[in-house]
Design a protein around this motif. Structure first.
Motif, PDB file in Angstrom:
ATOM      1  N   MET B   1       0.842  -1.204   0.000  1.00 37.02           N
ATOM      2  CA  MET B   1       0.000   0.000   0.000  1.00 37.02           C
ATOM      3  C   MET B   1       0.871   1.245   0.000  1.00 37.02           C
ATOM      4  N   SER B   2       0.739   2.070  -1.047  1.00 36.38           N
ATOM      5  CA  SER B   2       1.569   3.276  -1.093  1.00 36.38           C
ATOM      6  C   SER B   2       0.700   4.472  -1.475  1.00 36.38           C
ATOM      7  N   ILE B   3       1.264   5.633  -1.305  1.00 39.93           N
ATOM      8  CA  ILE B   3       0.569   6.875  -1.639  1.00 39.93           C
ATOM      9  C   ILE B   3       0.216   6.895  -3.125  1.00 39.93           C
ATOM     10  N   GLN B   4       1.005   6.141  -3.922  1.00 38.39           N
ATOM     11  CA  GLN B   4       0.775   6.062  -5.363  1.00 38.39           C
ATOM     12  C   GLN B   4      -0.632   5.556  -5.686  1.00 38.39           C
ATOM     13  N   VAL B   5      -1.127   4.647  -4.830  1.00 39.12           N
ATOM     14  CA  VAL B   5      -2.476   4.097  -5.049  1.00 39.12           C
ATOM     15  C   VAL B   5      -3.515   5.214  -4.935  1.00 39.12           C
ATOM     16  N   ILE B   6      -3.308   6.086  -3.970  1.00 40.02           N
ATOM     17  CA  ILE B   6      -4.258   7.186  -3.767  1.00 40.02           C
ATOM     18  C   ILE B   6      -4.207   8.147  -4.959  1.00 40.02           C
ATOM     19  N   GLU B   7      -3.002   8.459  -5.410  1.00 42.92           N
ATOM     20  CA  GLU B   7      -2.861   9.367  -6.552  1.00 42.92           C
ATOM     21  C   GLU B   7      -3.504   8.771  -7.810  1.00 42.92           C
ATOM     22  N   GLU B   8      -3.218   7.490  -8.043  1.00 40.32           N
ATOM     23  CA  GLU B   8      -3.752   6.805  -9.223  1.00 40.32           C
ATOM     24  C   GLU B   8      -5.292   6.746  -9.171  1.00 40.32           C
ATOM     25  N   THR B   9      -5.807   6.438  -7.989  1.00 42.65           N
ATOM     26  CA  THR B   9      -7.268   6.355  -7.829  1.00 42.65           C
ATOM     27  C   THR B   9      -7.904   7.737  -8.052  1.00 42.65           C
ATOM     28  N   ALA B  10      -7.274   8.760  -7.486  1.00 43.95           N
ATOM     29  CA  ALA B  10      -7.807  10.122  -7.652  1.00 43.95           C
ATOM     30  C   ALA B  10      -7.815  10.513  -9.130  1.00 43.95           C
ATOM     31  N   PHE B  11      -6.744  10.160  -9.845  1.00 44.49           N
ATOM     32  CA  PHE B  11      -6.681  10.444 -11.285  1.00 44.49           C
ATOM     33  C   PHE B  11      -7.826   9.727 -12.011  1.00 44.49           C
ATOM     34  N   ASN B  12      -7.979   8.426 -11.708  1.00 43.63           N
ATOM     35  CA  ASN B  12      -9.046   7.653 -12.360  1.00 43.63           C
ATOM     36  C   ASN B  12     -10.420   8.245 -12.079  1.00 43.63           C
ATOM     37  N   LEU B  13     -10.627   8.684 -10.834  1.00 41.43           N
ATOM     38  CA  LEU B  13     -11.923   9.268 -10.465  1.00 41.43           C
ATOM     39  C   LEU B  13     -12.176  10.562 -11.224  1.00 41.43           C
ATOM     40  N   LEU B  14     -11.142  11.388 -11.366  1.00 34.45           N
ATOM     41  CA  LEU B  14     -11.304  12.650 -12.100  1.00 34.45           C
ATOM     42  C   LEU B  14     -11.658  12.365 -13.555  1.00 34.45           C
ATOM     43  N   LYS B  15     -11.017  11.360 -14.126  1.00 31.61           N
ATOM     44  CA  LYS B  15     -11.301  11.016 -15.522  1.00 31.61           C
ATOM     45  C   LYS B  15     -12.704  10.430 -15.663  1.00 31.61           C
ATOM     46  N   LEU B  16     -13.060   9.503 -14.773  1.00 33.27           N
ATOM     47  CA  LEU B  16     -14.402   8.908 -14.821  1.00 33.27           C
ATOM     48  C   LEU B  16     -15.471   9.984 -14.664  1.00 33.27           C
ATOM     49  N   ALA B  17     -15.261  10.875 -13.684  1.00 33.67           N
ATOM     50  CA  ALA B  17     -16.263  11.912 -13.422  1.00 33.67           C
ATOM     51  C   ALA B  17     -16.453  12.793 -14.652  1.00 33.67           C
ATOM     52  N   ALA B  18     -15.360  13.183 -15.284  1.00 30.82           N
ATOM     53  CA  ALA B  18     -15.436  14.114 -16.417  1.00 30.82           C
ATOM     54  C   ALA B  18     -16.079  13.493 -17.655  1.00 30.82           C
ATOM     55  N   THR B  19     -15.938  12.175 -17.799  1.00 32.26           N
ATOM     56  CA  THR B  19     -16.325  11.556 -19.072  1.00 32.26           C
ATOM     57  C   THR B  19     -17.579  10.677 -19.025  1.00 32.26           C
ATOM     58  N   ILE B  20     -17.895  10.124 -17.840  1.00 31.41           N
ATOM     59  CA  ILE B  20     -19.028   9.187 -17.750  1.00 31.41           C
ATOM     60  C   ILE B  20     -19.947   9.572 -16.590  1.00 31.41           C
ATOM     61  N   LEU B  21     -21.206   9.808 -16.892  1.00 26.33           N
ATOM     62  CA  LEU B  21     -22.147  10.139 -15.808  1.00 26.33           C
ATOM     63  C   LEU B  21     -22.463   8.877 -15.009  1.00 26.33           C
ATOM     64  N   PRO B  22     -22.660   9.011 -13.696  1.00 26.36           N
ATOM     65  CA  PRO B  22     -23.069   7.852 -12.889  1.00 26.36           C
ATOM     66  C   PRO B  22     -24.408   7.312 -13.397  1.00 26.36           C
ATOM     67  N   PRO B  23     -24.650   5.987 -13.241  1.00 22.15           N
ATOM     68  CA  PRO B  23     -25.863   5.364 -13.801  1.00 22.15           C
ATOM     69  C   PRO B  23     -27.161   5.996 -13.306  1.00 22.15           C
ATOM     70  N   ASP B  24     -27.184   6.450 -12.055  1.00 24.01           N
ATOM     71  CA  ASP B  24     -28.432   7.025 -11.529  1.00 24.01           C
ATOM     72  C   ASP B  24     -28.785   8.327 -12.245  1.00 24.01           C
ATOM     73  N   VAL B  25     -27.762   9.112 -12.640  1.00 23.80           N
ATOM     74  CA  VAL B  25     -28.014  10.378 -13.347  1.00 23.80           C
ATOM     75  C   VAL B  25     -28.480  10.084 -14.772  1.00 23.80           C
ATOM     76  N   LYS B  26     -27.806   9.121 -15.414  1.00 26.92           N
ATOM     77  CA  LYS B  26     -28.204   8.746 -16.783  1.00 26.92           C
ATOM     78  C   LYS B  26     -29.659   8.271 -16.809  1.00 26.92           C
ATOM     79  N   GLU B  27     -30.017   7.470 -15.821  1.00 29.08           N
ATOM     80  CA  GLU B  27     -31.377   6.922 -15.756  1.00 29.08           C
ATOM     81  C   GLU B  27     -32.404   8.044 -15.570  1.00 29.08           C
ATOM     82  N   ALA B  28     -32.083   8.995 -14.708  1.00 31.89           N
ATOM     83  CA  ALA B  28     -33.006  10.110 -14.458  1.00 31.89           C
ATOM     84  C   ALA B  28     -33.191  10.954 -15.732  1.00 31.89           C
ATOM     85  N   LEU B  29     -32.106  11.145 -16.484  1.00 32.65           N
ATOM     86  CA  LEU B  29     -32.189  11.919 -17.728  1.00 32.65           C
ATOM     87  C   LEU B  29     -33.015  11.177 -18.777  1.00 32.65           C
ATOM     88  N   ARG B  30     -32.821   9.850 -18.825  1.00 30.50           N
ATOM     89  CA  ARG B  30     -33.589   9.033 -19.778  1.00 30.50           C
ATOM     90  C   ARG B  30     -35.082   9.112 -19.467  1.00 30.50           C
TER      91      ARG B  30
END
Lengths: 202, 292
Positions: B1-30
């Motif tokens: 377990m290293s700080i790198q995991v936190i950085e990598e996860t934070a990066f992935n979350l920023l990318k996911l957030a910017a590009t893919i809406l969570p399923p509950d939001v998509k469903e509400a829009l549909r």
């Protein structure tokens, strides 16, 4: 509302925009130039002093947009480029229309009385592209011709886009003094009493 | 377990957030698209759904306003890493700005200069929380300024209580009109104080849209407000229609006898958020998005 669909290519003539009505849908091909908050401020300083902008906007299309871009080698690529909230540009827009000769403004959320008057007086329309649709917009932008005023930061620079059938854009302020946003607001205001009543308010 | 995991996860979350809406939001829009009765409103929702599809497919930001970055961090008291977490989140933000890419949205207001990498004084902003446990929960919450500019806070008089709150919510929505990119999600919080009401109102926006409020009185208030807001007819993108808001979320804190703060946090339809749980052994579970 009887919806007509028009495909316009820049430079756009006064006659082209004068025939447009509220609710009409247009698609733009040719050149679109972005400008938002700081760019409007700088443009006004230059134009009021009798200077000229680095891009000629006569018959042109002004886009309220701060894009996401990526530089690949020497070339800028547009990643996402939906519209920003237009009302922030309201203090500048009437004079901007007058001094630049722009024919079509693209943004979102609507604009006010000064812009509506200027559209009527100088022959321009305000149109909306669906807010937040950055990926869809980027699809219609084929090429970044150039960028000016990059010192203002990426979102605030003047981006000159070559676009192909950019749209659908809905005409919400026509060149005859009609403003669709004002109609929706008036209707919402009219319904306010009823909404208050639903919530047990006087 | 290293700080790198936190950085990598934070990066992935920023990318996911910017590009893919969570399923509950998509469903509400549909659902909004399927039931919208105004032609213009429906056309806007159609473009929104198409945009969401294209962004996800091409891994592009949904909206060019990739927002101001904030994180909600919950750290278990027995989680092995405490040191350097903020710095890791800053590095992840810089990397996401370059690689996703995100739009640089941090302007230093003294210099009036864009820092260019979405970091700067207090940005990214981090909400910290410690709980008893051995894992860490990380939420990336980038929020655009179109809806942020329409948020409001008022120190109302306790004389009017919930009636005052309801009026303030409706008036805020009417003033916002089409500007915050409706259909919006409205987060309302009352009580506490200036900071507490604002903090709670924002935090309610993290609640999935399909999860009911566990407090029955609040669930009822949410329904009542939603119905009233959608009666305004502002509609998708303010072009008229029955869907002005997808949901209303309400929270509260106890109030001072002499005060009644109310905060209204408005979230645009592009309600971007991404969450993950990092376990003590360094394994990562993504909570809002399917990964891998």
């Amino acid at each position: 509302m009887d919806v007509a669909v028009y495909k316009l290519r820049t430079p756009i003539s006064e006659e082209d925009v004068r025939r447009l009505q509220l609710g009409d849908v247009i698609y733009i091909s040719g050149i679109m130039v972005t400008a938002r908050d700081s760019a409007h401020r700088r443009a006004m300083e230059i134009l009021r002093a009798g200077g000229s902008l680095p891009v000629d906007l006569r018959g042109g299309v002004l886009y309220h947009c701060g894009p996401v871009v990526k530089k690949v080698g020497e070339e800028w690529r547009v990643v996402a480029a939906g519209p920003t909230t237009s009302i922030r540009m309201e203090p500048f827009e009437a004079e901007f229309i007058k001094l630049t000769g722009v024919r079509v403004i693209v943004g979102k959320g609507g604009m006010g009385a000064d812009t509506t008057r200027a559209c009527k007086e100088y022959g321009a329309v305000y149109t909306v592209f669906t807010g937040g649709c950055g990926a869809l917009a980027a699809n219609a932008i084929k090429h970044v011709q150039r960028v000016e005023w990059l010192d203002l930061g990426v979102p605030e620079a003047l981006w000159v886009f070559e676009v192909e059938e950019f749209g659908p854009l809905v005409v919400t302020i026509d060149a005859h003094g009609n403003n669709f946003h004002e109609r929706i607001s008036a209707e919402a205001e009219r319904r306010k009493t009823q909404v208050y009543e639903m919530l047990g308010l006087k | 377990m290293s700080i790198q995991v936190i950085e990598e996860t934070a990066f992935n979350l920023l990318k996911l957030a910017a590009t893919i809406l969570p399923p509950d939001v998509k469903e509400a829009l549909r659902r909004a698209y399927e039931t919208e009765t105004s032609e213009m409103g429906k056309a806007q929702l159609e473009a929104i759904l198409e945009n969401v599809r294209v962004a996800e497919e091409k891994q592009l930001p949904i909206c060019q306003d990739t927002g101001v970055i904030s994180f909600y961090v919950r750290i278990g008291s027995d989680f092995p890493i405490r040191k350097g977490i903020y710095e890791a989140l800053v590095r992840a933000t810089r990397r996401a700005t370059k690689e996703v890419p995100l739009r640089p949205n941090a302007v230093d207001p003294i210099q009036e200069r864009n820092t260019g990498d979405n970091t700067g004084r207090h940005i990214p902003y981090v909400h910290w929380e410690i709980f008893d446990g051995d894992y860490m929960e990380l939420i990336a919450f980038p929020k655009g300024v179109g809806s942020e500019n329409m948020c409001k806070l008022a120190m109302l008089s306790p004389a009017h209580r919930l009636k005052g709150l309801k009026k303030f919510v409706i008036d805020t929505i009417l003033e916002a009109g089409g500007k915050p990119c409706p259909p919006v999600i409205v987060g309302v919080a009352f009580g506490g104080g200036l900071d507490i009401a604002a903090e709670l109102a924002k935090r309610t926006l993290l609640r999935p849209l399909d999860r009911p409020n566990p407090v029955p009185e609040l669930a009822k208030l949410e329904e009542e407000l939603l119905k009233a807001i959608n009666e305004t007819g502002i509609g998708p993108m303010g072009l008229g229609g029955r869907w002005t808001a997808l949901r209303v979320h309400v929270d509260y804190a106890c109030r001072h006898p002499g005060g009644y703060p109310v905060a209204v946090a408005i979230q645009c339809w592009a309600a971007r958020r991404a969450a993950a749980r990092i376990n003590a052994d360094g394994s990562v579970e993504y909570l809002t998005h399917k990964v891998g």
